[in-house]
Design a protein around this motif. Structure first.
Motif, PDB file in Angstrom:
ATOM      1  N   GLU A 183      35.038  37.191  43.057  1.00  0.00           N
ATOM      2  CA  GLU A 183      34.885  37.505  41.768  1.00  0.00           C
ATOM      3  C   GLU A 183      33.518  37.809  41.240  1.00  0.00           C
ATOM      4  N   ALA A 198      34.323  40.804  37.490  1.00  0.00           N
ATOM      5  CA  ALA A 198      35.942  41.044  37.440  1.00  0.00           C
ATOM      6  C   ALA A 198      36.552  41.719  36.285  1.00  0.00           C
ATOM      7  N   LEU A 229      45.075  37.126  34.696  1.00  0.00           N
ATOM      8  CA  LEU A 229      44.782  37.390  36.232  1.00  0.00           C
ATOM      9  C   LEU A 229      43.466  37.863  36.564  1.00  0.00           C
ATOM     10  N   LEU A 230      42.682  37.049  37.465  1.00  0.00           N
ATOM     11  CA  LEU A 230      41.340  37.604  37.819  1.00  0.00           C
ATOM     12  C   LEU A 230      41.527  37.484  39.528  1.00  0.00           C
ATOM     13  N   PRO A 231      40.505  38.103  40.011  1.00  0.00           N
ATOM     14  CA  PRO A 231      40.421  38.165  41.390  1.00  0.00           C
ATOM     15  C   PRO A 231      40.128  36.703  41.795  1.00  0.00           C
ATOM     16  N   ARG A 286      45.142  40.308  45.867  1.00  0.00           N
ATOM     17  CA  ARG A 286      45.410  38.962  45.358  1.00  0.00           C
ATOM     18  C   ARG A 286      44.613  38.734  44.083  1.00  0.00           C
ATOM     19  N   TYR A 287      45.528  38.012  43.020  1.00  0.00           N
ATOM     20  CA  TYR A 287      44.800  37.542  41.866  1.00  0.00           C
ATOM     21  C   TYR A 287      45.314  36.068  41.538  1.00  0.00           C
ATOM     22  N   GLU A 288      44.244  35.517  40.959  1.00  0.00           N
ATOM     23  CA  GLU A 288      44.357  34.050  40.510  1.00  0.00           C
ATOM     24  C   GLU A 288      44.824  34.007  39.007  1.00  0.00           C
TER      25      GLU A 288
END
Length: 96
Positions: free
Chosen positions: A48, A51, A41-43, A24-26
């Motif tokens: 996080e 990250a 994209l970041l976790p 998953r990434y935000e």
């Protein structure tokens, strides 16, 4: 290219890697650089800690569907990452 599901409400993307594992990434940001559109994209926040940022290019397939593409060229990736850092420097601390 990875399979992608998008949850619009939380801006969370779930990728399925080649081994069938979900990651998953935000979406932290989307931006234009050198006439291309990119997404950073970041976790998700709850995961996080120091990250790594994942930068991907958005391309439109012949069908009109947008897809995320891994960036193979180091110069393109570095330039897009620098653009992202400039855009969000007040929100995130980056290690050099």
């Amino acid at each position: 290219m990875e399979e992608m599901n998008k949850n619009q409400e939380n801006k969370i993307l779930t990728f399925t890697d080649e081994d069938g594992n979900e990651v998953r990434y935000e979406i932290a940001d989307s931006f234009e650089y050198n006439n291309q559109v990119y997404v950073a994209l970041l976790p998700p926040e709850e995961e996080e800690f120091d990250a790594d940022v994942l930068i991907m290019r958005i391309e439109t397939e012949d069908s009109g569907e947008d897809v995320l593409v891994y960036i193979q060229d180091d110069e393109e990736l570095d330039g897009a990452f620098e653009m992202f850092k400039e855009r969000v420097s007040d929100e995130y601390d980056f290690l050099d």
